[in-house]
Structures are given as structure tokens and as C-alpha cells.
Scaffold this active site. Structure first.
Site, short mmCIF file in Angstrom:
data_model
loop_
_atom_site.label_atom_id
_atom_site.label_comp_id
_atom_site.label_asym_id
_atom_site.label_seq_id
_atom_site.Cartn_x
_atom_site.Cartn_y
_atom_site.Cartn_z
N TRP A 36 0.82 -1.22 0.00
CA TRP A 36 0.00 0.00 0.00
C TRP A 36 0.85 1.26 0.00
O TRP A 36 1.87 1.34 0.70
CB TRP A 36 -0.87 -0.01 1.25
CG TRP A 36 -1.46 1.32 1.63
CD1 TRP A 36 -0.85 2.33 2.31
CD2 TRP A 36 -2.78 1.79 1.33
NE1 TRP A 36 -1.71 3.40 2.48
CE2 TRP A 36 -2.90 3.08 1.88
CE3 TRP A 36 -3.88 1.24 0.66
CZ2 TRP A 36 -4.08 3.84 1.79
CZ3 TRP A 36 -5.06 1.99 0.57
CH2 TRP A 36 -5.13 3.28 1.13
N MET A 37 0.39 2.28 -0.73
CA MET A 37 1.05 3.59 -0.71
C MET A 37 0.00 4.67 -0.56
O MET A 37 -1.03 4.62 -1.22
CB MET A 37 1.79 3.79 -2.04
CG MET A 37 2.33 5.18 -2.28
SD MET A 37 3.37 5.20 -3.77
CE MET A 37 2.18 5.68 -4.99
N ASP A 39 0.22 9.14 0.86
CA ASP A 39 0.83 10.45 0.58
C ASP A 39 2.30 10.42 0.11
O ASP A 39 3.12 9.68 0.67
CB ASP A 39 0.87 11.32 1.84
CG ASP A 39 -0.41 11.31 2.61
OD1 ASP A 39 -1.40 10.76 2.13
OD2 ASP A 39 -0.41 11.88 3.71
N PHE A 98 4.09 8.90 10.16
CA PHE A 98 3.17 9.58 9.24
C PHE A 98 3.93 10.58 8.36
O PHE A 98 5.14 10.74 8.45
CB PHE A 98 2.05 10.27 10.04
CG PHE A 98 0.90 9.36 10.40
CD1 PHE A 98 1.05 7.97 10.39
CD2 PHE A 98 -0.34 9.89 10.77
CE1 PHE A 98 -0.02 7.14 10.71
CE2 PHE A 98 -1.39 9.07 11.09
CZ PHE A 98 -1.25 7.69 11.08
N SER A 99 3.15 11.31 7.57
CA SER A 99 3.74 12.13 6.50
C SER A 99 4.71 13.20 6.99
O SER A 99 4.60 13.68 8.12
CB SER A 99 2.63 12.80 5.70
OG SER A 99 2.03 11.82 4.89
N ARG A 167 0.03 17.13 12.63
CA ARG A 167 0.83 16.25 11.76
C ARG A 167 1.25 16.88 10.42
O ARG A 167 0.79 17.92 10.03
CB ARG A 167 0.08 14.96 11.49
CG ARG A 167 -1.29 15.11 10.85
CD ARG A 167 -1.92 13.72 10.68
NE ARG A 167 -3.26 13.78 10.15
CZ ARG A 167 -4.36 13.87 10.90
NH1 ARG A 167 -4.26 13.92 12.22
NH2 ARG A 167 -5.56 13.92 10.35
N ASP A 168 2.12 16.11 9.75
CA ASP A 168 2.55 16.33 8.36
C ASP A 168 3.45 17.56 8.19
O ASP A 168 3.15 18.46 7.40
CB ASP A 168 1.33 16.43 7.43
CG ASP A 168 0.34 15.30 7.62
OD1 ASP A 168 0.77 14.23 8.07
OD2 ASP A 168 -0.85 15.49 7.34
N GLU A 223 -4.84 18.70 6.61
CA GLU A 223 -3.69 17.80 6.56
C GLU A 223 -2.68 18.29 5.51
O GLU A 223 -3.00 19.08 4.63
CB GLU A 223 -4.15 16.39 6.18
CG GLU A 223 -5.18 15.78 7.14
CD GLU A 223 -5.45 14.32 6.83
OE1 GLU A 223 -5.31 13.52 7.75
OE2 GLU A 223 -5.82 13.98 5.69
N TRP A 306 -9.44 8.94 -0.35
CA TRP A 306 -9.61 7.98 0.75
C TRP A 306 -10.89 7.17 0.59
O TRP A 306 -10.93 5.99 0.94
CB TRP A 306 -9.60 8.71 2.09
CG TRP A 306 -8.21 9.00 2.56
CD1 TRP A 306 -7.58 10.21 2.59
CD2 TRP A 306 -7.24 8.05 3.03
NE1 TRP A 306 -6.29 10.07 3.04
CE2 TRP A 306 -6.06 8.75 3.33
CE3 TRP A 306 -7.26 6.68 3.22
CZ2 TRP A 306 -4.92 8.13 3.81
CZ3 TRP A 306 -6.11 6.05 3.70
CH2 TRP A 306 -4.96 6.78 3.99
C1 FRU Z 1 -3.26 12.12 4.66
C2 FRU Z 1 -2.86 11.45 5.95
C3 FRU Z 1 -1.87 12.30 6.71
C4 FRU Z 1 -1.13 11.30 7.53
C5 FRU Z 1 -1.08 10.12 6.62
C6 FRU Z 1 -1.14 8.80 7.32
O1 FRU Z 1 -3.60 11.27 3.64
O2 FRU Z 1 -4.00 11.19 6.72
O3 FRU Z 1 -2.44 13.34 7.45
O4 FRU Z 1 0.14 11.76 7.89
O5 FRU Z 1 -2.18 10.24 5.74
O6 FRU Z 1 -0.87 7.75 6.43
#
Ligand code: FRU
Length: 494
Positions: A36-37, A39, A98-99, A167-168, A223, A306
């Protein structure tokens, strides 16, 4: 030192990705090495090569504890897989890495910044995730997580903002020296905001300001931010969750927007002038950008949504694709996006037609395929306005996808309703395009499992995935009324 979790992922991907045949993957769009891939992460230049990391769960075609996959390239189109870069192997990121982002330090090392997720189960059985920002340093292949992690946590968010949705981080170098990063957060009103931090050395970060926020107008949690100067403006990208529709805008649930405005670097104030959806197709999320050596701002995104990430052929060993990298510009206060010019170097056989009158559904000799770059130009015939134009692609005896333009309403529609997808969710989107008296320019890029459409030299982009069997490779044209069409089609050869 490579941790057990990372070594396990590296061994797994090395062993099992060998079973995926190259003809079962996209040709010039990135797909995960295996599994799976989601972001794009750490999209950056490092020691003269483009690096791209991605949210990665090697062990299945579904989202799971996040690792970072890793690829490099010289043209952002032909990627070489490297071993997975990081795995969830510390207490502070035990539930996922996470990202995040990457940049090259002055001493030649590569710095990664990502969100460490630690999920705890409370006594009542509910689960809470704590999100902090963490660093790893490496040489472009192997990375060591820093002893100082996490570098940003609960104490670094404004009072009453969230450390569960924090995050991110996207880092960049400040023109005035040092580093900055933007991070998504959820505010006390339940909706999103983008926080700005700065650092002198890339390790010690301090909160500076809230750059912009949703106030519940443009979705909930914001995000995957990115922030950069472009053509005299400043652009803030973000992917808001749970957006409400407004007319034809913001229909993707979790959508993507760019906020265009100006930034006063001394006062740290971003003034938003305009908000624009980034993509009008079905599958597009979490875009991230880099600056090329020759000064181009290039964006890549996860070509998926998503809500639609549940449908793919049962026997596939990979899931998730990136979009084509796109060159960005701001013109007349609007974001323009076009495929990176490196794609031209992959052009193979050319087939071209001019002034073709379009009527009943028809095919053009040499115009077919599922791996191609095709530009179609429409011009209404004098005194004979047309009512509808339709281009079908990935067309076989049972399936097709199509693009339909109605010059009366200036609405362009992309649809994969008949593409053979066996799940009942959204399969089409519509958007307004700029009316130019029926003139329209469409650039359609197909790469086996996807279609991307660029309208009027980048005024709009529409992206979608499709899993129609490869035997469906026909392209047809039809119109009601008088329209003359030009077609220039290149096969893509890697
Ligand atoms: C966005 C997200 C980010 C998070 C990552 C987790 O698609 O929800 O906010 O870091 O995916 O896989």
C-alpha cells in the site's frame, strides 16, 4: 543501525516485489514497490537527484502501520526503488511514521521530518493517538532517528489546539536563512489550521504563528500543508478533511485547496486573497512540492481518494499511485498546473490531425492506446455552434471512460461510470471551465491505470484512476453541432 522492524520491511519488499511484473504497473507514474502507498513524503532534491518517499505499508494492499517507502529519479518520471527508509520502531512512533518532508543540510546529510504516532488504549477501551514531530538523519539511503525526538510536541501547539491531530510537517529553507516548517493541526473549534515553526539548525524548532485556519468553512482537519513563494505570491497548500460541497466545488470529501496570498516574512503574516480547489477529478490528495535546480515549483500528489481507496483488482500486489509531477504557476491570482516538461523527452510516435469535423462517433487512424499524451483542440465552426463534445477513452467492447464538454454551460465532466469498476461509489465529477466561445484545449495523459486531464494550458486539472482491462484501448470522438478538432498524440516510451 537498522532496526528489526525496518530490516523486516526491507527483506519483505526485496523478496516479494520481484513477483510484480512491470507490465502490471503504471509506466511513468510511481506505484509502491509492494503493498500500500498513500501520501508523497520528502519530495526533494538531494545531492543532485530527486528523492521521493511515500506513506507505505509493504505487507498488504491496505493501510497499516506506516513506514516510509523510498525512490530516486533524475527526471521525476522513471523512479528507482530504494530500501524502505524508516519504520515504526520507537516508542514515540510505534503506531506509525506519518507524513513529512526532507531537505539537504549544509553538511551534505539528508534531514527527514515526520509525524510520530503513538496510540494508547484507555481503560474504557477507546484509543487515542498522540502525534509529535520527529527527525531522522541519513545519507540518502539509511537513516538514524534522532536522540532528541520528538522535536515538537504538545507544549509546542497553541493553547487548546490539538496534539492528537498535529501532523505532516513540511520543511523549507527560509530565504533569510535557517529553516521553517508548516504543520497541520486541529483547532479548538474542531476544524483545521496550519501552524508555522522556525529553526536555526533544523533540530530545534519554535512556534511562530498560525498561518491560516478553516473556521469550519473549508473542511475539518487540515492535513499535509506546503508553503512557498511563487510568481510574486505566496501559496499555501492543504488537504482538508470532510469538506462540504459548494456548487460544483469541493466534492471529494477529503479535498485539496491552495490558498493564494501574500506573506510578510518579518511580521510572519499570511494574507489570503483567494482559495482554489487544486484538482477537479476523483483521485487526488495530499500534494507536496519541491523546487528544481532551475527554479521550477513542481507538485506531486497521491492519485487516490480515501473514500475510493477500496476498489482495485483482487489479485494486485500493489495499491496507490502518484500523479504526474506538475509545474506550478500563479497567473492572474490563480494556480496553473501543467505536466513537467521532462515528459516531452519520453514522447514516442507522433500522430497528428488538424481541422477534423466531428459529428457521429468516430475514430482516427493511429489514435488509440493506454500510455499516451494527447492534446485535443476544439474550435466551433463559424455560424454553427456545437452543443456537446465527447471523447471516450480506455474503450473496449464493454467499457469506456469519457470526458464531455457542454459549451452552453461551460461544464466539463469526467466519468469512469462505465470503466468496469465493480464498486458503487463516485465515478464522475464536473467543473466549470473558462468559456472561450466554445474553444477548448484538453491534454489527456493516460498511463494504464489512470487518466489526467489538463484544461486550457493548466487552468484546471482532473485526475482519476481506472482499472479497465488493458485490451480496452480505443479512443473515439463525437459532437453535436459544428466543431473542428485538432489532435496531437504521442505514445510514451520509457
Ligand atoms: C493524509 C494522511 C496524513 C497522515 C497520513 C497517514 O492522507 O492522513 O495526514 O500523515 O495520511 O498515512
Amino acid at each position: 543501525m537498522t532496526s528489526e522492524a525496518l530490516q523486516k520491511a526491507r527483506d519483505y519488499e526485496e523478496r516479494y516485489s520481484a513477483f510484480i511484473k512491470s507490465e502490471d504497473r503504471p509506466v511513468f507514474h510511481l506505484s509502491p514497490r509492494i503493498g500500500w502507498m498513500n501520501d508523497p513524503n520528502g519530495f526533494s532534491l538531494y545531492q543532485g537527484k530527486y528523492h521521493l518517499f511515500y506513506q507505505y505499508h509493504p505487507y498488504s494492499t491496505q493501510w497499516g502501520p506506516m513506514h516510509w517507502g523510498h525512490v530516486i529519479s533524475e527526471d521525476m518520471l522513471r523512479w528507482t526503488y530504494l530500501p524502505a527508509a524508516i519504520a515504526p520502531d520507537q516508542e514515540y512512533d510505534k503506531s506509525g511514521c506519518f507524513s513529512g518532508s526532507a531537505l539537504e543540510l549544509d553538511d551534505g546529510r539528508q534531514l527527514l521530518m515526520y509525524t510520530g504516532v503513538r496510540e494508547n488504549r484507555a481503560e474504557d477501551g477507546t484509543r487515542k493517538a498522540y502525534q509529535t514531530q520527529c527527525m531522522a538523519i541519513g545519507d540518502g539511503l539509511d537513516y538514524e532517528k534522532c536522540g532528541c525526538n520528538p522535536v515538537l510536541d504538545q507544549k509546542d501547539v497553541p493553547h487548546s489546539f490539538s496534539h492528537h491531530d498535529f501532523r505532516d510537517p513540511k520543511m523549507y529553507r527560509r530565504p533569510e536563512g535557517g529553516f521553517a516548517c508548516v504543520v497541520g493541526d486541529r483547532t479548538d473549534d474542531g476544524s483545521g489550521a496550519i501552524l508555522l515553526y522556525t529553526s536555526d539548525d533544523g533540530m530545534n524548532w519554535r512556534f511562530v504563528t498560525i498561518l491560516d485556519r478553516s473556521y469550519n468553512e473549508y473542511g475539518k482537519m487540515w492535513e499535509c500543508p506546503d508553503f512557498f513563494a511563487l510568481d510574486g505570491s505566496h501559496v499555501l497548500l492543504t488537504s482538508p478533511q470532510d469538506m462540504s460541497q459548494v456548487g460544483l466545488e469541493f466534492h471529494n470529501g477529503n479535498g485539496t485547496v491552495c490558498l493564494i496570498g501574500s506573506f510578510d516574512a518579518k511580521a510572519h503574516r499570511f494574507e489570503r486573497r483567494r482559495l482554489q480547489a487544486i484538482d477537479y477529478g476523483i483521485d487526488f490528495y495530499a500534494p507536496q512540492t519541491l523546487l528544481t535546480q532551475d527554479g521550477r515549483r513542481v507538485m506531486i500528489a497521491w492519485m487516490q481518494n480515501w473514500d475510493t481507496a477500496v476498489a482495485y483488482p483482487a489479485d494486485t500486489k500493489w495499491f496507490g499511485q502518484m500523479t504526474l509531477p506538475r509545474e506550478l504557476h500563479v497567473r492572474d491570482g490563480r494556480l496553473l498546473q501543467n505536466p513537467i516538461r521532462e515528459l516531452d523527452a519520453l514522447h514516442g510516435r507522433r500522430v497528428a490531425y488538424e481541422n477534423v469535423p466531428v459529428g457521429e462517433e468516430a475514430y482516427l487512424r493511429g489514435v488509440y492506446g493506454r500510455v499516451l499524451d494527447m492534446t485535443v483542440t476544439l474550435r466551433p465552426q463559424q455560424n454553427k455552434p456545437y452543443e456537446l463534445f465527447r471523447l471516450k477513452f480506455a474503450k473496449g467492447s464493454q467499457h469506456y471512460s469519457d470526458i464531455v464538454y457542454d459549451p452552453k454551460t461551460s461544464i466539463l465532466r469526467i466519468s469512469r461510470t462505465h470503466s468496469g469498476c465493480t464498486r458503487d461509489f463516485v465515478h464522475e465529477r464536473e467543473c466549470f471551465v473558462r468559456d472561450r466561445g466554445g474553444e477548448l484545449k484538453l491534454r489527456l495523459i493516460l498511463d494504464r491505470f489512470s487518466a489526467e486531464v489538463f484544461v486550457n494550458d493548466g487552468e484546471q486539472a482532473l485526475s482519476m484512476t481506472l482499472y479497465t482491462p488493458m485490451t480496452a484501448n480505443g479512443i473515439s470522438f463525437e459532437a453535436r453541432g459544428g466543431v473542428l478538432m485538432g489532435v496531437e498524440k504521442y505514445d510514451i516510451i520509457v
